[in-house]
Structures are given as structure tokens and as C-alpha cells.
Design an enzyme around this catalytic site. Sequence first.
Site, PDB file in Angstrom:
ATOM      1  N   THR A 271      -7.249  11.195   0.999  1.00 23.57           N
ATOM      2  CA  THR A 271      -5.979  10.843   1.797  1.00 23.57           C
ATOM      3  C   THR A 271      -5.219  11.867   1.750  1.00 23.57           C
ATOM      4  O   THR A 271      -5.212  12.754   0.896  1.00 23.57           O
ATOM      5  CB  THR A 271      -5.539   9.431   1.126  1.00 23.57           C
ATOM      6  OG1 THR A 271      -5.271  10.095  -0.282  1.00 23.57           O
ATOM      7  CG2 THR A 271      -6.532   8.302   1.032  1.00 23.57           C
TER       8      THR A 271
ATOM      9  N   SER B 233      -3.535  -0.182  -6.309  1.00 23.38           N
ATOM     10  CA  SER B 233      -3.617   0.563  -7.676  1.00 23.38           C
ATOM     11  C   SER B 233      -4.091   1.803  -7.864  1.00 23.38           C
ATOM     12  O   SER B 233      -4.299   2.413  -6.771  1.00 23.38           O
ATOM     13  CB  SER B 233      -3.946  -0.520  -8.836  1.00 23.38           C
ATOM     14  OG  SER B 233      -3.582  -0.151 -10.241  1.00 23.38           O
TER      15      SER B 233
ATOM     16  N   ASN C 103       0.780  -1.204   0.137  1.00 21.05           N
ATOM     17  CA  ASN C 103      -0.081  -0.266   0.102  1.00 21.05           C
ATOM     18  C   ASN C 103       0.780   1.222   0.012  1.00 21.05           C
ATOM     19  O   ASN C 103       0.501   2.341  -0.503  1.00 21.05           O
ATOM     20  CB  ASN C 103      -0.985   0.070   1.110  1.00 21.05           C
ATOM     21  CG  ASN C 103      -1.754   1.203   1.547  1.00 21.05           C
ATOM     22  OD1 ASN C 103      -2.226   1.816   0.564  1.00 21.05           O
ATOM     23  ND2 ASN C 103      -1.347   2.026   2.555  1.00 21.05           N
TER      24      ASN C 103
ATOM     25  N   TYR D  62       3.232   9.347 -11.623  1.00 23.59           N
ATOM     26  CA  TYR D  62       2.680   8.436 -10.550  1.00 23.59           C
ATOM     27  C   TYR D  62       2.013   7.139 -11.295  1.00 23.59           C
ATOM     28  O   TYR D  62       1.932   6.068 -10.995  1.00 23.59           O
ATOM     29  CB  TYR D  62       1.627   9.017  -9.747  1.00 23.59           C
ATOM     30  CG  TYR D  62       0.972   8.261  -8.715  1.00 23.59           C
ATOM     31  CD1 TYR D  62       1.626   7.717  -7.541  1.00 23.59           C
ATOM     32  CD2 TYR D  62      -0.415   8.070  -8.934  1.00 23.59           C
ATOM     33  CE1 TYR D  62       0.954   7.162  -6.500  1.00 23.59           C
ATOM     34  CE2 TYR D  62      -1.157   7.359  -7.886  1.00 23.59           C
ATOM     35  CZ  TYR D  62      -0.388   6.941  -6.824  1.00 23.59           C
ATOM     36  OH  TYR D  62      -1.315   6.050  -6.088  1.00 23.59           O
TER      37      TYR D  62
ATOM     38  N   LYS E  18       2.290   3.101 -11.423  1.00 23.26           N
ATOM     39  CA  LYS E  18       1.227   1.998 -10.679  1.00 23.26           C
ATOM     40  C   LYS E  18       0.890   1.164 -11.852  1.00 23.26           C
ATOM     41  O   LYS E  18       0.354   0.055 -11.588  1.00 23.26           O
ATOM     42  CB  LYS E  18      -0.021   2.946 -10.472  1.00 23.26           C
ATOM     43  CG  LYS E  18      -0.072   3.729  -9.252  1.00 23.26           C
ATOM     44  CD  LYS E  18       0.111   2.552  -7.717  1.00 23.26           C
ATOM     45  CE  LYS E  18       0.327   3.244  -6.532  1.00 23.26           C
ATOM     46  NZ  LYS E  18       0.303   2.270  -5.688  1.00 23.26           N
TER      47      LYS E  18
END
Length: 231
Positions: A185, A138, A84, A152, A156
Site C-alpha cells: 500500500t 488494525s 480504514n 503508529y 492502533k
Amino acid sequence: MPVAIITGASKGLGRALAEALAARDWDLVLDARTAEILKETAAALAGHGARVTALPGDVTDPAHRSELVAAAWKLGGVDLLVNNASALGAEPLARLEGLPLDGLRRALEVNVVAALGLVQEALPLLRASEAGTVITVSSDAAAEAYETWGGYGASKAALDHLAAVLGEEEPRLRVWAVDPGDMATDLYAAAVPDDGDPRPEPASVVPAFLRLLDERPASGRYGAPSLLEGR
């Protein structure tokens, strides 16, 4: 009790998933870079009665990855590995023309190289488990082209492909790449600091991960929104 290693577990999705597993009597080995927050998280999760080992460190450090797997072995093995921990590569995100190459290297190192390194370290214990499982977190940026998300998203996408190949090479394991969808987040806030639109809390997508663990479908890539809708 089953044992899970979860990286990036001090807050956000990692913590929410760890809390759900602790409530289901899983023992946990948790990783994060910020020691104090990780300590607080571990103390809270231990209230469920789970054995929780909190090991602060950087997943790009091979010694730290070995420490995580050794801690899980002491608890009984590795039944679940959740990769994660993530790095954006640039904060806030940048167009490719201005993306710092050192930032891209960091994203690849954290999101891809370290994730594979931890899988390699844990494979003997995962193979020994009756339900050995790897989850790689993902992003829709891995499959869709969004301006400024190139670095990024590329990392991924690489992680998704590694997960797909691992699923082919390790048919006794379950290997799931899971796109959790939009979440509120710290990672997203750092990526797009000017976006004030409300987003779902990470705990809201945890039932999608639990459904995978309960139903154990074939290895592959899954989207949390579809799982939550029952598709």
C-alpha cells in the site's frame, strides 16, 4: 440493499473492500482526502450497479463525519462502518526519540479520535440495522513492538481497545478489529520507503473481511492471515 461507509476508500485496502462489496450489491458511502482519485474510484464501482456516494474530506472534521452518515441515511441507513483511514504520524517512520509530537497527535486524531467520532455519529443507524457492524482496520504493530513503529502502533493499539470496549457496550452489534497483515500500500511505502521486498496486494486479504461478514463471529480482534487459512 445494505449500506456501508468506508473511510480511506480511494485506493489500497479501502478501495479493494469497496469493490468487493459493490460486487455483492452493497450501496456505498466512500471517503478519502484526494477528491479526484475518489471520484475515479466511485465511477469504477458504480459499474457494478451499486449506488455510490463519494465525499472527499478529512475524517478529523466533525462536519465531514456528519456528512458521511447523512449520505448513508439517504441510501437507507448504516449496516457497516469501516474505519480504514489511517495516518502514520511520521513519514518515513522514526524512532521514539525523534518522533515529532505533532505527528503523533495527527496519528491519534485520525486513527483513534476520528474513528470513535464516526462511530458515535453512526451508532443510531447501526443499532437500527438488523446486522449493524463496525470494522476497525488494525495492524500487527498494535500488538508487537517494532522499532520505529511506536507512534503508529500506539494509535492502533488504542483503536483496538476502543473496538473491544464498543463490542462489550453494544452487544447487538458486531465490532471487529482486523489486522490485515502485510500489504503493498501507499501507507507502507511511505512508512518504509527503502523496503523493496514484494508484498501482497490489498485485494488478496479482502476474502478475510468477507468471511467475517458472511459468518458473523463474535466481536473481537481477528487476523486476516488466520481467516484466510480457515482457522
